[in-house]
Design a protein around this motif. Structure first.
Motif, short mmCIF file in Angstrom:
data_model
loop_
_atom_site.label_atom_id
_atom_site.label_comp_id
_atom_site.label_asym_id
_atom_site.label_seq_id
_atom_site.Cartn_x
_atom_site.Cartn_y
_atom_site.Cartn_z
N ARG A 212 -7.43 -5.09 -0.70
CA ARG A 212 -5.99 -4.92 -0.84
C ARG A 212 -5.93 -5.34 -2.57
N ARG A 213 -6.68 -6.38 -2.98
CA ARG A 213 -6.46 -6.88 -4.23
C ARG A 213 -7.36 -6.34 -5.25
N GLY A 233 -2.25 -6.90 -11.32
CA GLY A 233 -1.79 -6.28 -9.83
C GLY A 233 -1.65 -4.88 -9.85
N SER A 266 -0.99 -14.58 -10.98
CA SER A 266 -0.60 -15.63 -10.31
C SER A 266 0.64 -16.17 -10.48
N GLY A 269 2.80 -13.69 -8.66
CA GLY A 269 2.82 -14.12 -7.20
C GLY A 269 2.48 -12.74 -6.19
N ASP A 270 2.78 -13.10 -5.03
CA ASP A 270 2.31 -12.15 -4.08
C ASP A 270 2.89 -10.57 -4.28
N ALA A 271 4.29 -10.81 -5.03
CA ALA A 271 4.54 -9.60 -5.36
C ALA A 271 3.68 -8.62 -6.21
N TYR A 273 1.09 -7.54 -5.68
CA TYR A 273 0.13 -6.73 -5.04
C TYR A 273 1.06 -6.03 -3.72
N GLU A 274 2.39 -6.13 -3.87
CA GLU A 274 3.02 -5.55 -2.63
C GLU A 274 3.44 -4.03 -3.10
#
Length: 387
Positions: A212-213, A233, A266, A269-271, A273-274
């Motif tokens: 995924r990443r 990302g 970093s 954030g999580d966004a 890789y969304e």
């Protein structure tokens, strides 16, 4: 055009010479600069021998302004490129007024556009596009997440210093330019961002196949500059512009560029890789596999009806090797795997090959020691870089 360009500068105030010299240093171009005091003197130079470029101030002695001088040079020597540098308070020419003219016109501070125009003039190429390519529209991948540009600018400036890059561009997958630092005018940022944006948008589709990443870096080896484009990302990317004489850049970018990319990810954030398309390739694979097994199901149902026409005997005779009697006890048939693979190995040596510090030492040894360079602060003071 001569191997070392001969550039004539017309500037009674002597403000243009350091700007041109600094720009040529950023472009890593050898040059011969000739300073003349008036319009009449540069016209004499043009009549005497071919020139590679004339850079003139707008206000020049001799009864002509810089625009009139450029037009007179075009009459005498149409192949001689001319750049007019106007100061604050001088005449402002709109882009439409330059259509059909044989000169370029910039108002100080010149910023990155001047670098691209100077390079184009010396290489005999068209002036870089002033208008960006159309921005790529958002698609099914979802919206581009917002990022804190103020904090990211500090990271961008650090990675410029660590990698020896002359410029850094940060954009999103739709082609929007978000951050520009250094001599990015070399690559025409809006055009570069619009061209690379769609290719980085595909990372979201490749990710499920690799993890995924997923991270990627694109490398473009140019005649003037090299460009390293690093994914941040799934929605953003960063381009490091490096002079192609800097042969140690690959190692530096691999270490410090990747480290900067991780720091920016970093911050996002999580966004980072969304994406709404992350599961698409995996789902397609799951849809195909059951179909493939379904086609072989009838064969499996009749497995009891099948008979092996070539039964395997209980014991297989060893092959005959010419000149070797395998039944002879003197022939070495034992194999000691421990003797081959059981030797002690210093694993710390292998680990050191992949340490950031060790790779940094290697990259430092490959960096160029060319002293004819203009650092970031000097270029900004000369007005060659945007604020």
């Amino acid at each position: 055009m001569t191997s070392v360009p001969r550039i004539v500068i017309v500037d009674p105030a002597r403000d243009i010479m350091p700007i041109v010299r600094g720009a040529l240093a950023l472009l890593n171009r050898q040059h011969i600069l000739v300073d003349v005091p008036s319009a009449a003197d540069v016209l004499d130079e043009v009549r005497r021998w071919p020139l590679d470029l004339v850079v003139t101030a707008y206000r020049v002695p001799g009864g002509r302004d810089g625009v009139e001088l450029a037009r007179r040079i075009a009459e005498i020597s149409p192949e001689t490129p001319v750049i007019v540098l106007a100061d604050e308070g001088d005449r402002v020419l709109e882009p439409e007024a330059l259509n059909g003219e044989h000169f370029q016109y910039y108002c100080r501070p010149v910023a990155e556009a001047f670098l691209g125009g100077l390079r184009a003039a010396l290489d005999g190429e068209p002036v870089p596009l002033a208008e960006p390519l159309p921005v790529v529209a958002d698609d099914e991948r979802g919206p581009v997440p917002p990022i804190d540009l103020d904090e990211i600018r500090g990271i961008v400036r650090s990675v410029m210093r660590d990698t020896g890059a002359i410029g850094v561009l940060l954009a999103d997958r739709t082609g929007r330019v978000l951050v520009q630092e250094g001599a990015v005018g070399q690559i025409n940022p809006p055009v570069m961002a619009a061209l690379l944006g769609p290719s980085f948008a595909r990372v979201a589709e490749i990710g499920p196949l690799l993890g995924r990443r997923t991270w990627t870096m694109h490398y473009y080896d140019g005649e003037r500059v090299d460009v390293y484009a690093l994914a941040l990302g799934l929605h953003h990317f960063m381009c490091l512009i490096v002079d192609n004489s800097n042969r140690g850049a690959m190692g530096s970018v691999t270490i410090f560029g990747r480290r900067a990319a991780d720091r920016i990810v970093s911050l996002i954030g999580d966004a980072a890789y969304e994406s709404t398309v992350l599961a698409a390739p995996q789902q397609q694979a799951e849809d195909v596999l059951p179909l493939a097994f379904a086609e072989t199901a009838p064969v499996n149902d009749r497995v009891d009806e099948l008979r092996d026409p070539f039964p395997v005997p209980d014991e297989i005779a060893p092959p005959e090797v010419p000149g070797v009697d395998l039944a002879d006890d003197s022939f070495p048939t034992d194999f000691d795997a421990d003797a081959l693979f059981g030797q002690s190995v210093d694993e710390t040596l292998a680990n050191s090959l992949f340490s950031w510090e060790r790779m940094g030492d290697i990259a430092d040894t490959l960096e160029s020691d060319d002293e004819r360079r203009v650092d970031y602060n000097q270029a900004r003071d000369l007005g060659l870089l945007d604020d």
